[in-house]
Write an enzyme that holds these catalytic residues in place. Structure first.
Site, mmCIF file in Angstrom:
data_model
loop_
_atom_site.group_PDB
_atom_site.id
_atom_site.type_symbol
_atom_site.label_atom_id
_atom_site.label_comp_id
_atom_site.label_asym_id
_atom_site.label_seq_id
_atom_site.Cartn_x
_atom_site.Cartn_y
_atom_site.Cartn_z
ATOM 1 N N HIS A 199 106.877 -76.463 -78.023
ATOM 2 C CA HIS A 199 106.678 -75.087 -78.484
ATOM 3 C C HIS A 199 106.854 -74.113 -77.327
ATOM 4 C CE1 HIS A 199 102.761 -76.617 -77.127
ATOM 5 N NE2 HIS A 199 102.432 -75.370 -76.830
ATOM 6 N N TYR A 227 93.194 -68.411 -74.622
ATOM 7 C CA TYR A 227 93.980 -67.666 -73.645
ATOM 8 C C TYR A 227 93.052 -66.783 -72.808
ATOM 9 C CZ TYR A 227 98.029 -68.926 -76.525
ATOM 10 O OH TYR A 227 98.992 -69.609 -77.231
ATOM 11 N N ASP A 283 100.094 -64.505 -82.627
ATOM 12 C CA ASP A 283 98.643 -64.628 -82.510
ATOM 13 C C ASP A 283 97.925 -63.286 -82.506
ATOM 14 O OD1 ASP A 283 98.834 -67.338 -82.501
ATOM 15 O OD2 ASP A 283 98.607 -67.593 -80.361
ATOM 16 N N TYR A 337 94.444 -72.882 -79.335
ATOM 17 C CA TYR A 337 94.617 -72.393 -77.964
ATOM 18 C C TYR A 337 93.562 -71.363 -77.577
ATOM 19 C CZ TYR A 337 98.916 -74.529 -76.234
ATOM 20 O OH TYR A 337 99.833 -75.416 -75.726
ATOM 21 N N ASP A 386 101.956 -43.861 -65.491
ATOM 22 C CA ASP A 386 101.875 -42.442 -65.110
ATOM 23 C C ASP A 386 101.813 -42.402 -63.589
ATOM 24 O OD1 ASP A 386 101.881 -41.618 -67.712
ATOM 25 O OD2 ASP A 386 99.850 -40.813 -67.735
#
Length: 659
Positions: A463, A407, A323, A405, A474
């Protein structure tokens, strides 16, 4: 970037104060920022325009040229670390240019208004923005074979049909060689909110360079799912009663400070930008410890996603989506005020370039808000004397939409020095129309062999979801190491009443190979990034732990082409030495990649990673077996991990929270 506050009805003084505070914030950031304030700020609209003009005047592009990706080219890390506010800074645009079948990478100096470099990249396919999908959407419906296939299914109103293309991936066939291939699937609208029924058994192979249909594959007519299942009021039925209100009010304004895209809150300091490809990029993350601002992360972001479907049929086997790397328009979706973010959120617009390289604005692409954690930061009951401290969090959120979808991606900063990173998957399942109405009618189990019924005549195909995060640590400086604390069982002597316990045996990874980790509950580990050159008061190296949550491994076999292309899922943790051009876990161009790019390719050199500038890559994964509650929109499923201080502080950093 622009900050917007939700308009609030003037029902009381507190809400008016919130609105006034929001207006003050709004005035600090003009909508089309004319100049950047930080070397890692996203490109402004004028900078996008400059990059466009420089390329237009270079003689290297024409009216048909496309620009799949335009983004900030980050200055060298050492320049950013040495930079101070008010100083001059390097500003460059990195542009992926598609000219016919050729792909080029250009770097434009937007300060000097000149073309720094122009390089052809052979054998790759750049990502595909929405505009390219729009080209094939209507074109395929003009094809005579497609029209005939639709008529065989009783569809004569082609205006109700939409067709969407996706990258074919790579499977080693002759047809793939030298072509920009898409598989196109179609659906018919039958609901008020654009609810679509899959037109099963029809697949169109599209050449994106030639802009033509190569083949029409019709494996047989499958009736459209009936009746429709939508999410408008008519389909839902009566809505539940509105619950009693829960309000989050900050009449004196938020506790954080914003200076451009830099945030300071509760001892945290960080910068962020919204990248068109990977969403939120959080950088220069530090924590104020006494009189010192201590560095933790130089940069953190999502790097890649992999979503393979588990159906081998002609219409489904190639649905193995990357994606982040394949889609050019996923981040970001405009956030819905008061629903995607709470009432006290402020919003940030995104400036980006479209397929033609022209600057555009995406309103409300990210939001920032404080929230009560809902649990205590710490507490203790000492003989009836209770000391407890409530905790709040600062949340930075964006949402990307990739086809079916959505997200949500959150970076959550806590007062105890911990950062939580979480991803929420919602939207709707990729569905397949089948002849059987329900599982009870699927006598031979063929319809639901590769998924589960989630509505009548509708199967949600099984899926996976995998998310790779790039974390450039760091910890108190750039010289860091990766330590695996291996928890080992220790048997005790025969005369001991206890027979066993476990001990933590630290192992510092010296090379990339030694740092590759798969989660294993029978051989647990604690993962730390430490600075071996800086010790806490007790003599331990300061560090941060990567604390994983629920996770999964890919179950695809190694020789399967999708798994070769998603080699980053072979391990949950990878560690590499910092390289500015190593940013994407599956490589720069996963569209039709042949496999082995990104992390597998880089780590073949087995480079040294001890006491140097390192990047940790962490992958979240989960398997999704669909079920009825997924339909028609699935409840948001959250998965997360934490970055937690380990010997970074001298004591609990939240001890000073007020009562």
């Amino acid at each position: 970037m622009n900050i917007h506050q939700r308009p609030v009805p003037g029902c009381n003084v507190k809400r008016m104060l919130i609105s006034v505070a929001a207006m003050i914030l709004d005035m600090t950031q003009p909508m089309w920022a004319q100049s950047p304030r930080h070397p890692l700020d996203g490109l402004t609209a004028p900078e996008h325009w400059t990059a466009y003009q420089v390329l237009q005047s270079s003689g290297k592009v024409d009216a048909e040229t496309q620009y799949p990706m335009v983004q900030l080219k980050e200055p060298p890390k050492q320049e950013v670390l040495a930079w101070k506010p008010g100083q001059a800074m390097r500003r460059e645009a990195f542009v992926v240019v598609k000219k016919g079948a050729q792909t080029f990478e250009a770097v434009v100096d937007v300060n000097g208004k000149n073309l720094v470099s122009w390089t052809e990249v052979k054998g790759v396919q750049p990502n595909s923005p929405d505009e390219e999908a729009d080209v094939m959407k209507e074109a395929v419906k003009d094809n005579a074979e497609v029209k005939a296939a639709l008529k065989r299914r009783g569809i004569t109103d082609f205006g109700t049909v939409t067709c969407t293309g996706y990258g074919t991936g790579f499977f080693g066939t002759l047809e793939e060689q030298g072509r920009r291939l898409f598989r196109v699937a179609c659906a018919q609208q039958y609901g008020a909110l654009e609810d679509w029924g899959p037109i099963e058994g029809l697949t169109i192979l599209w050449d994106g360079n030639e802009k033509k249909v190569l083949r029409v594959i019709d494996t047989g007519v499958v009736p459209l799912p009936q009746p429709p299942s939508n999410y408008d009021l008519a389909s839902v039925g009566a809505l539940r009663d509105v619950p009693t209100p829960i309000t989050v009010q900050q009449p004196m304004g938020p506790s954080y400070r914003l200076e451009g895209q830099s945030v300071s809150w509760q001892k945290w300091n960080f910068h962020f930008r919204i990248d068109r490809r990977i969403g939120l990029v959080v950088s220069n993350v530090g924590y104020q410890d006494g009189d010192k601002l201590r560095s933790i992360l130089y940069e953190g972001s999502l790097s890649e996603m992999f979503v393979p479907y588990m159906d081998p049929s002609e219409a489904w086997f190639a649905r193995t989506f990357f994606d982040v790397g394949e889609f050019g328009s996923g981040f970001s979706s405009s956030l819905e005020i008061g629903a995607d973010c709470p009432e006290n959120a402020v919003y940030f617009d995104q400036i980006y370039a479209d397929w033609k390289g022209l600057p555009k604005i995406r309103p409300r692409a990210a939001c920032l808000f404080e929230q009560p954690a809902g649990y205590m930061a710490w507490r203790h009951d000492d003989a009836g004397i209770v000391e407890s401290r409530k905790m709040r969090e600062l949340v930075l959120r964006t949402v990307g939409t990739f086809g079916n979808y959505d997200y949500a991606c959150d970076w959550i900063f806590q007062q105890n020095g911990t950062i939580r990173v979480r991803v929420g998957a919602t939207g709707f399942d990729e569905v397949k129309a089948v002849k059987s109405r329900t599982a009870a009618e699927d006598a031979d189990g063929e319809a639901s062999r590769y998924g589960r019924f989630i509505a009548e005549n509708t199967v949600g195909v099984d899926h996976d979801h995998f998310f790779s995060f790039r974390l450039d640590f760091d910890v108190d400086g750039t010289a860091n190491s990766f330590v695996r604390d291996k928890l080992r069982v220790k048997r005790l002597p025969e005369d001991s009443l206890r027979k066993s316990l476990w001990v933590a045996e630290p192992e510092t990874a010296k090379t990339e190979e030694q740092a590759k980790v798969r989660m294993n509950m029978e051989q647990p580990e604690v993962w730390r990034v430490v600075n071996p050159n800086v010790k806490n008061p007790l003599g331990y190296p300061v560090g941060y732990e990567v604390m994983g949550g629920d996770n999964a491994m890919s179950l695809l076999v190694p020789e399967d082409y999708p798994q070769k292309r998603a080699g980053f899922t072979d391990y949950h943790v990878w560690v590499t030495p910092y390289r500015e051009n190593e940013r994407y876990a599956a490589g720069d161009y996963p569209m039709q990649s042949k496999g082995g790019d990104g992390l597998p390719a880089w780590t073949k050199a087995n480079r040294a990673i001890e006491n140097t500038d390192i990047v940790l890559w962490y992958t979240i994964g989960f398997h999704h077996v669909p079920h009825a509650e997924d339909w028609p929109l699935l409840p948001t499923m959250w998965h997360e991990f934490e970055l937690q201080p380990v010997n970074f502080f001298a004591h609990n950093p939240a001890l000073d929270l007020p009562k």
